[in-house]
Every structure is written in C-alpha cells, then in structure tokens.
Write a protein that holds these residues in place. Structure first.
Motif, PDB file in Angstrom:
ATOM      1  N   ARG A   1       9.635   5.680   8.147  1.00 26.87           N
ATOM      2  CA  ARG A   1       8.964   4.734   9.040  1.00 26.87           C
ATOM      3  C   ARG A   1       9.363   4.997  10.483  1.00 26.87           C
ATOM      4  NH1 ARG A   1       9.605   2.068   4.185  1.00 26.87           N
ATOM      5  NH2 ARG A   1       7.792   0.864   3.516  1.00 26.87           N
ATOM      6  N   GLY A   2       8.395   5.311  11.305  1.00 25.35           N
ATOM      7  CA  GLY A   2       8.627   5.510  12.725  1.00 25.35           C
ATOM      8  C   GLY A   2       8.169   4.299  13.507  1.00 25.35           C
ATOM      9  N   VAL A   3       8.201   4.412  14.835  1.00 26.07           N
ATOM     10  CA  VAL A   3       7.813   3.299  15.696  1.00 26.07           C
ATOM     11  C   VAL A   3       6.339   2.967  15.517  1.00 26.07           C
ATOM     12  CG1 VAL A   3       7.562   2.561  18.088  1.00 26.07           C
ATOM     13  CG2 VAL A   3       9.601   3.821  17.385  1.00 26.07           C
ATOM     14  N   ARG A   4       5.493   4.000  15.412  1.00 24.01           N
ATOM     15  CA  ARG A   4       4.049   3.777  15.390  1.00 24.01           C
ATOM     16  C   ARG A   4       3.396   3.974  14.027  1.00 24.01           C
ATOM     17  NH1 ARG A   4       4.902   6.268  20.387  1.00 24.01           N
ATOM     18  NH2 ARG A   4       4.268   4.988  22.155  1.00 24.01           N
ATOM     19  N   ARG A   5       4.037   4.677  13.118  1.00 27.30           N
ATOM     20  CA  ARG A   5       3.372   4.936  11.842  1.00 27.30           C
ATOM     21  C   ARG A   5       4.386   5.188  10.738  1.00 27.30           C
ATOM     22  NH1 ARG A   5      -0.004  10.316  12.264  1.00 27.30           N
ATOM     23  NH2 ARG A   5      -0.377   9.638  14.377  1.00 27.30           N
ATOM     24  N   THR A   6       3.894   5.100   9.514  1.00 29.85           N
ATOM     25  CA  THR A   6       4.689   5.422   8.329  1.00 29.85           C
ATOM     26  C   THR A   6       4.075   6.647   7.678  1.00 29.85           C
ATOM     27  OG1 THR A   6       5.346   3.134   7.948  1.00 29.85           O
ATOM     28  CG2 THR A   6       5.421   4.613   6.056  1.00 29.85           C
ATOM     29  N   ILE A   7       4.927   7.591   7.282  1.00 26.36           N
ATOM     30  CA  ILE A   7       4.436   8.756   6.564  1.00 26.36           C
ATOM     31  C   ILE A   7       5.227   8.920   5.268  1.00 26.36           C
ATOM     32  CG2 ILE A   7       3.642   9.954   8.642  1.00 26.36           C
ATOM     33  CD1 ILE A   7       6.077  11.674   8.552  1.00 26.36           C
TER      34      ILE A   7
ATOM     35  N   GLN B   1       0.824  -1.209   0.000  1.00 25.17           N
ATOM     36  CA  GLN B   1       0.000   0.000   0.000  1.00 25.17           C
ATOM     37  C   GLN B   1       0.858   1.258   0.000  1.00 25.17           C
ATOM     38  OE1 GLN B   1      -2.276  -1.014   3.480  1.00 25.17           O
ATOM     39  NE2 GLN B   1      -4.007  -1.814   2.282  1.00 25.17           N
ATOM     40  N   VAL B   2       1.955   1.236   0.753  1.00 29.47           N
ATOM     41  CA  VAL B   2       2.881   2.375   0.755  1.00 29.47           C
ATOM     42  C   VAL B   2       3.489   2.546  -0.638  1.00 29.47           C
ATOM     43  CG1 VAL B   2       5.029   3.294   1.697  1.00 29.47           C
ATOM     44  CG2 VAL B   2       3.393   2.154   3.214  1.00 29.47           C
ATOM     45  N   ASP B   3       3.919   1.442  -1.234  1.00 30.68           N
ATOM     46  CA  ASP B   3       4.522   1.496  -2.572  1.00 30.68           C
ATOM     47  C   ASP B   3       3.542   2.034  -3.606  1.00 30.68           C
ATOM     48  OD1 ASP B   3       6.853   0.479  -1.539  1.00 30.68           O
ATOM     49  OD2 ASP B   3       6.465  -1.599  -2.181  1.00 30.68           O
ATOM     50  N   ALA B   4       2.253   1.715  -3.439  1.00 27.59           N
ATOM     51  CA  ALA B   4       1.238   2.189  -4.396  1.00 27.59           C
ATOM     52  C   ALA B   4       1.105   3.711  -4.331  1.00 27.59           C
ATOM     53  CB  ALA B   4      -0.108   1.525  -4.091  1.00 27.59           C
ATOM     54  N   VAL B   5       1.177   4.283  -3.118  1.00 32.10           N
ATOM     55  CA  VAL B   5       1.128   5.737  -2.969  1.00 32.10           C
ATOM     56  C   VAL B   5       2.343   6.371  -3.636  1.00 32.10           C
ATOM     57  CG1 VAL B   5       1.249   7.636  -1.304  1.00 32.10           C
ATOM     58  CG2 VAL B   5      -0.253   5.678  -0.864  1.00 32.10           C
ATOM     59  N   VAL B   6       3.518   5.810  -3.368  1.00 36.58           N
ATOM     60  CA  VAL B   6       4.754   6.344  -3.946  1.00 36.58           C
ATOM     61  C   VAL B   6       4.704   6.298  -5.469  1.00 36.58           C
ATOM     62  CG1 VAL B   6       7.246   5.966  -4.159  1.00 36.58           C
ATOM     63  CG2 VAL B   6       6.141   5.781  -1.909  1.00 36.58           C
ATOM     64  N   SER B   7       4.246   5.195  -6.023  1.00 34.37           N
ATOM     65  CA  SER B   7       4.181   5.046  -7.488  1.00 34.37           C
ATOM     66  C   SER B   7       3.240   6.064  -8.103  1.00 34.37           C
ATOM     67  CB  SER B   7       3.722   3.627  -7.847  1.00 34.37           C
ATOM     68  OG  SER B   7       4.669   2.680  -7.445  1.00 34.37           O
ATOM     69  N   ARG B   8       2.074   6.281  -7.481  1.00 38.44           N
ATOM     70  CA  ARG B   8       1.115   7.228  -8.035  1.00 38.44           C
ATOM     71  C   ARG B   8       1.696   8.642  -8.067  1.00 38.44           C
ATOM     72  NH1 ARG B   8      -5.256   7.263  -6.581  1.00 38.44           N
ATOM     73  NH2 ARG B   8      -4.999   5.255  -7.633  1.00 38.44           N
ATOM     74  N   VAL B   9       2.424   9.008  -7.004  1.00 36.16           N
ATOM     75  CA  VAL B   9       3.027  10.338  -6.937  1.00 36.16           C
ATOM     76  C   VAL B   9       4.134  10.482  -7.979  1.00 36.16           C
ATOM     77  CG1 VAL B   9       4.428  11.871  -5.491  1.00 36.16           C
ATOM     78  CG2 VAL B   9       2.431  10.709  -4.521  1.00 36.16           C
ATOM     79  N   ARG B  10       4.959   9.485  -8.101  1.00 36.88           N
ATOM     80  CA  ARG B  10       6.086   9.567  -9.037  1.00 36.88           C
ATOM     81  C   ARG B  10       5.621   9.515 -10.489  1.00 36.88           C
ATOM     82  NH1 ARG B  10      10.422   5.807  -5.605  1.00 36.88           N
ATOM     83  NH2 ARG B  10      10.958   7.451  -4.105  1.00 36.88           N
ATOM     84  N   ASN B  11       4.494   8.901 -10.727  1.00 33.56           N
ATOM     85  CA  ASN B  11       3.969   8.815 -12.101  1.00 33.56           C
ATOM     86  C   ASN B  11       3.604  10.175 -12.669  1.00 33.56           C
ATOM     87  OD1 ASN B  11       4.290   6.069 -12.343  1.00 33.56           O
ATOM     88  ND2 ASN B  11       2.190   5.569 -11.722  1.00 33.56           N
TER      89      ASN B  11
END
Length: 355
Positions: A32-38, A13-23
């Motif tokens: 990536r932090g202890v409790r969440r990824t941003i 799911q993270v990779d899908a966000v990155v791909s959409r932005v880079r496209n």
C-alpha cells in the motif's frame, strides 16, 4: 505479474484478489502506497492470466513485469512516487519525490540534548524539513562511539518536537523495531544492513516510511531487490539513498555514484536522495557533491550537521557548521528551482519560534 488496484479499492476487494491467486497455489503480496495499492504475484503466469483478474471489482490493471523487483519497478507506474513522512491529523507531513527537493539534516550521532537541539535548529535554519540523527551507530571498529540507544531516541523526539521536524533514525536490529517506531517518523536502513533480510522484512510490515541506503558493494539491481523485500511485506513508502560505493579510489571513503540517481529513477518509481556526507567523509567535498546531486535530479540530500564538529564523537570531519550550512542552504535555494523543484518546508503552524 502485478495487479494495480483502483485508488478507491476496498480492503474486501484487495482480499478477493489475494484469495483467488492463492486458491490456485500462487503467492500474492499486497503493498500500500500513498496513492494506490498494488498486489505482486509470484507463480505460473499462464494460470494467472486464466483467472481474468482484470474483471474483478477494484482492479485497475494487470501488468506483466519482467524485472525481479516487481513492486518497486517503474514498469507499472506511469509516474514516479512521492513518499510523505510524519503525516498525521495534526500535520501534513513532508513530501519526498518528483517536484520536490528535500533536505534531511542533523547530527550523525546524538550525544546530548543540548547538542541535538542545537543541531536541529541549525538544520531547520538551513531549510531542512526532516531531522536525522543516530541513536544506534554501526562502526567498523567496536571501540568507536556506538550511540546512546533509547535515551538518544527520546532526545531526538524532543528535538524534533521543539523544531517541528519529523525524525529519521537508523534501526539496526529487528528486535528494536517497536522501540524505534515509537520515537521515529521514518526508519533508516543503513548501508551495512541493506541485505539484512530479516530487518527488511520487519520494516516492511510496519506503517512507517523507510529510508534504504545502498550497500557500499551493492549493484543497482541488488539495491532495488533489497527494496523489493520491504515492498513485498506491504510497505511501498520507500526512499532510496545513494551514499557511495567502494572502488579502487582511496581519496575518499567511498565513490559517490552520481549516475545511480537517473539510472534508478528510470528503473524504479521510488524517490532517490543522495548522502554526500558519508560518500566523501570530508567537509570540503559535501557542498560540491550536494550541488551535483541537485543537478542530476536527486529528490533530496542527507547531510551531517554539528554545532561543534571538532568535538564530535562521530564523523566530525564530515559535519557542516556555521558558514558551510549557510552556503548549502543558498545552493539549494538557487539551484533546485532551476530543475523545477521546490524545496519542502515544515508547515509554519508546526514550527515553534527559535529558542
């Protein structure tokens, strides 16, 4: 703009966000932090809005951040972060952040195994939960003691294992990152290297917490921007350390900017600790400044200790020993609870009996 992922978001799911932005020609930096990824976004905001990222699987929120340090900004964090050091399947790790007060202590420079072991035991007895020590020592003068290098790393690891304390040590060169990471649980970026961007990039790419000291002539924004370099490469486990700035005053090597602690806590979600040792350069000022750090709401202090400061090869006049360490320990035990802080401790099962 920042994309906040849900706590259970998958890598896919993270990779899908990155791909959409880079496209669409944007840049995306995953942290990536202890409790969440941003995911921090750089590019055309209007184009990002058109992507409707909020509807993507695993996305909790999309926030526009106005500061130049998007990933470490407080704007998209409802609460401040906690960084855990030395966590593994065998030990729970040491927490630095809100609700805790953490003591990091040890010798400014590792001189020998006996010295490091004795200093580590002194630190633990004072309530320290992290062992700091220098293997590579930067100095203004090339004639000063510059550390034992790799042998000091081995000594620190042995002292840490003997006392149950995770190890914090400074890294000065990106080429040494694999070597230092092998022995240390947390990597320190010193004041002189706060704007060494190649080094910041390097530590941002590894899965080790980072202690980032403020440069002696750095503004708060420059300090937070340096932290952003680390965060952009994927590492959000960053602890900031105020260690004094250069002013017109010459009574001490630096002037401890105590106001920086609440200022940065308002601007950033990262934990903030204070180094009264290097700010003052004087043993008699370390305890008063440590008390001030507790009172202003710092998440911890970093202190030099040495079994025999008068014979120290590095920064002896500022190192604590004997009664001074006991007085520091007493101040932390009495004052920290008054600010709703509990002191962090190494798990009892991990701490060997004193030698």
């Amino acid at each position: 703009m920042v994309v906040v992922m849900t706590p259970d978001a998958s890598d896919t799911q993270v990779d899908a966000v990155v791909s959409r932005v880079r496209n669409i020609g944007g840049e995306a930096f995953v942290s990536r932090g202890v409790r969440r990824t941003i995911v921090g976004l750089i590019g055309d905001v209007d184009q990002f809005r058109a992507l409707n990222l909020r509807r993507m699987a695993g996305v909790a929120d999309v926030i526009r951040v106005s500061t130049p340090y998007k990933l470490v900004s407080r704007e998209h964090y409802p609460s401040r972060s906690t960084v855990v050091v030395g966590q593994s399947s065998e030990r729970p790790g040491v927490s630095i952040g809100p609700g805790f007060f953490t003591l990091l202590a040890g010798p400014c420079a590792v001189e020998s195994l006996d010295q490091a072991l004795e200093a580590a035991e002194m630190a633990r007895a004072a309530g320290a939960s992290l062992l700091r020590g220098g293997a590579f020592r930067p100095h203004t003068s090339p004639q000063a003691f510059r550390g034992l290098g790799k042998s000091a790393l081995r000594i620190l690891a042995e002292a840490g294992a003997a006392t149950g304390l995770p190890v914090v040590t400074e890294i000065m060169d990106a080429k040494d990152i694999d070597l230092v990471s092998e022995y240390a649980d947390m990597l320190q970026i010193g004041a002189r290297n706060m704007q060494n961007y190649a080094l910041l990039d390097a530590v941002g790419r590894i899965a080790k917490p980072v202690l980032l000291k403020r440069g002696i002539q750095a503004t708060v924004e420059e300090w937070l921007s340096a932290a952003e370099y680390v965060a952009q490469r994927g590492n959000l486990d960053i602890v900031l350390c105020e260690r004094g700035i250069r002013t017109f005053e010459q009574a001490t090597p630096a002037t401890l900017d105590i106001s920086a602690v609440p200022t940065v806590q308002r601007l950033s979600h990262l934990p903030v600790i204070v180094d009264p040792t290097h700010a003052s350069g004087r043993r008699d000022l370390v305890l008063p400044l440590a008390r001030a750090a507790i009172a202003v709401g710092a998440d911890g202090v970093l202190i030099d200790v040495h079994p025999d400061p008068d014979s120290a090869l590095c920064d002896g006049p500022q190192a604590l020993a004997g009664s001074e360490i006991r007085e520091l320990a007493s101040a932390i035990r009495r004052l920290a609870p008054l600010l709703d802080r509990r002191t962090t401790e190494v798990a009892a099962a991990m701490v060997p009996e004193p030698r």
